[in-house]
Design a protein around this motif. Structure first.
Motif, mmCIF file in Angstrom:
data_model
loop_
_atom_site.group_PDB
_atom_site.id
_atom_site.type_symbol
_atom_site.label_atom_id
_atom_site.label_comp_id
_atom_site.label_asym_id
_atom_site.label_seq_id
_atom_site.Cartn_x
_atom_site.Cartn_y
_atom_site.Cartn_z
ATOM 1 N N HIS A 1 0.810 -1.223 0.000
ATOM 2 C CA HIS A 1 0.000 0.000 0.000
ATOM 3 C C HIS A 1 0.844 1.273 0.000
ATOM 4 N N LEU A 2 2.151 1.126 -0.075
ATOM 5 C CA LEU A 2 3.034 2.276 0.096
ATOM 6 C C LEU A 2 4.263 2.162 -0.802
ATOM 7 N N VAL A 3 4.525 3.223 -1.572
ATOM 8 C CA VAL A 3 5.724 3.261 -2.427
ATOM 9 C C VAL A 3 6.497 4.538 -2.119
ATOM 10 N N ILE A 4 7.789 4.385 -1.841
ATOM 11 C CA ILE A 4 8.652 5.539 -1.572
ATOM 12 C C ILE A 4 9.710 5.604 -2.664
ATOM 13 N N GLU A 5 9.605 6.608 -3.526
ATOM 14 C CA GLU A 5 10.609 6.816 -4.575
ATOM 15 C C GLU A 5 11.644 7.774 -4.015
ATOM 16 N N HIS A 6 12.740 7.225 -3.522
ATOM 17 C CA HIS A 6 13.684 8.031 -2.746
ATOM 18 C C HIS A 6 14.388 9.093 -3.576
ATOM 19 N N ASP A 7 14.750 8.776 -4.807
ATOM 20 C CA ASP A 7 15.432 9.771 -5.643
ATOM 21 C C ASP A 7 14.541 10.996 -5.857
ATOM 22 N N ALA A 8 13.254 10.756 -5.974
ATOM 23 C CA ALA A 8 12.313 11.850 -6.233
ATOM 24 C C ALA A 8 11.690 12.404 -4.965
ATOM 25 N N HIS A 9 12.018 11.804 -3.812
ATOM 26 C CA HIS A 9 11.370 12.194 -2.547
ATOM 27 C C HIS A 9 9.848 12.187 -2.725
ATOM 28 N N ARG A 10 9.368 11.154 -3.386
ATOM 29 C CA ARG A 10 7.932 11.059 -3.666
ATOM 30 C C ARG A 10 7.352 9.855 -2.947
ATOM 31 N N VAL A 11 6.216 10.074 -2.282
ATOM 32 C CA VAL A 11 5.542 8.997 -1.558
ATOM 33 C C VAL A 11 4.154 8.797 -2.153
ATOM 34 N N THR A 12 3.841 7.556 -2.482
ATOM 35 C CA THR A 12 2.521 7.218 -3.000
ATOM 36 C C THR A 12 1.894 6.185 -2.081
ATOM 37 N N ALA A 13 0.684 6.499 -1.599
ATOM 38 C CA ALA A 13 -0.028 5.573 -0.717
ATOM 39 C C ALA A 13 -1.378 5.250 -1.355
ATOM 40 N N GLY A 14 -1.673 3.970 -1.497
ATOM 41 C CA GLY A 14 -2.917 3.570 -2.127
ATOM 42 C C GLY A 14 -3.071 4.140 -3.526
ATOM 43 N N GLY A 15 -1.956 4.333 -4.205
ATOM 44 C CA GLY A 15 -1.984 4.841 -5.570
ATOM 45 C C GLY A 15 -2.043 6.355 -5.688
ATOM 46 N N GLU A 16 -2.134 7.069 -4.542
ATOM 47 C CA GLU A 16 -2.196 8.533 -4.577
ATOM 48 C C GLU A 16 -0.950 9.142 -3.953
ATOM 49 N N GLU A 17 -0.467 10.233 -4.566
ATOM 50 C CA GLU A 17 0.727 10.901 -4.042
ATOM 51 C C GLU A 17 0.394 11.640 -2.752
ATOM 52 N N VAL A 18 1.308 11.571 -1.787
ATOM 53 C CA VAL A 18 1.109 12.213 -0.484
ATOM 54 C C VAL A 18 2.135 13.333 -0.333
ATOM 55 N N SER A 19 1.661 14.524 0.008
ATOM 56 C CA SER A 19 2.549 15.672 0.176
ATOM 57 C C SER A 19 3.071 15.706 1.610
ATOM 58 N N LEU A 20 4.380 15.479 1.770
ATOM 59 C CA LEU A 20 4.997 15.456 3.094
ATOM 60 C C LEU A 20 6.027 16.564 3.233
ATOM 61 N N THR A 21 6.221 17.033 4.462
ATOM 62 C CA THR A 21 7.325 17.962 4.720
ATOM 63 C C THR A 21 8.623 17.155 4.669
ATOM 64 N N PRO A 22 9.778 17.821 4.527
ATOM 65 C CA PRO A 22 11.050 17.079 4.484
ATOM 66 C C PRO A 22 11.244 16.169 5.696
ATOM 67 N N LYS A 23 10.868 16.655 6.874
ATOM 68 C CA LYS A 23 11.087 15.853 8.081
ATOM 69 C C LYS A 23 10.134 14.655 8.131
ATOM 70 N N GLU A 24 8.894 14.861 7.723
ATOM 71 C CA GLU A 24 7.942 13.746 7.685
ATOM 72 C C GLU A 24 8.424 12.682 6.704
ATOM 73 N N TYR A 25 8.910 13.146 5.556
ATOM 74 C CA TYR A 25 9.418 12.203 4.557
ATOM 75 C C TYR A 25 10.614 11.421 5.118
#
Length: 238
Positions: free
Chosen positions: A143-167
């Motif tokens: 249910h969770l994908v973390i694309e580290h190079d892009a600092h992109r988080v996708t949960a349940g197929g939707e992108e989640v906007s996180l602060t740097p510290k949350e990420y």
């Protein structure tokens, strides 16, 4: 993102502090905007995509906590809080509404520069480049994908906007799934320096992270598990 292109908003009601920070930050190659109160700061922050906002807690009118609260409703711009000695309660409030770091007044300009560079390094998104498939740095759960190079988080197929510290907190937990980390370990490794035992910092960030994930994927939110009396872990269903 190169330093030359990074614009920083400095928010403080004391002109001498704004002038001091502007001088030191411009020496490092950043472009600086200023605001003397929360109202102006919010207007500027909503209109411009800043790389970072340096935000004084005690402002006339709308204070720093309120500015950060309103900002977080629409943007994930990194925030470095400026606090006076003895404002611990307010500082915790600042973290609860999404500040990424803080510096206590009176401060050394060098310390501010160090913190600014650390936050910008964490929030660097050099990797919003089009890629075919996932890279070796990506972490993939059901249910969770973390694309580290892009600092992109996708949960349940939707992108989640996180602060740097949350990420950074999520990525740190995800790199060692099912391993339990104490709050002290998380402070030391995710925040990169001692927070003098203010363990609530970790709790407030975990709470915010869960809330954001839960909005798009309750399954991903429940992966962040509290281990009572110890700390937290990212639990993966077997």
């Amino acid at each position: 993102m190169s330093d030359e292109l990074i614009r920083i908003l400095v928010v403080d009601d004391e002109e001498r502090i704004r002038r001091l920070l502007k001088m030191y930050l411009e020496k490092e190659g950043y472009e600086i905007d200023e605001a003397e109160d929360g109202e102006i700061a919010l207007q500027k922050a909503m209109l411009t995509d800043y790389g970072l906002i340096i935000l004084d807690l005690m402002l006339p009118g709308i204070d720093g906590v309120e500015v950060c609260t309103r900002l977080r409703q629409v943007k994930s711009t990194p925030v470095l809080m400026l606090t006076a000695k003895g404002e611990e309660i307010n500082r915790v409030q600042g973290f609860e509404v999404g500040a990424d770091d803080y510096v206590v007044k009176p401060f050394s300009p060098r310390e501010v520069i160090y913190r600014v560079k650390a936050i910008l390094r964490r929030s660097s998104t050099t990797a919003y480049l089009t890629k075919d498939g996932l890279s070796n740095n990506d972490i993939v759960f059901p249910h969770l994908v973390i694309e580290h190079d892009a600092h992109r988080v996708t949960a349940g197929g939707e992108e989640v906007s996180l602060t740097p510290k949350e990420y950074e907190l999520l990525h740190y937990l995800a790199t060692s799934p099912d391993k339990v980390f104490s709050r002290e370990e998380l402070l030391k490794d995710v925040w990169n320096y001692e927070f003098f035992g203010d363990l609530r910092t970790v709790d407030t960030h975990v709470k915010r992270l869960r809330e954001k994930l839960n909005k798009v994927s309750p399954e991903s939110a429940t992966m962040i598990t509290t281990v009572w009396g110890v700390g937290y872990k990212l639990e993966v269903a077997k």
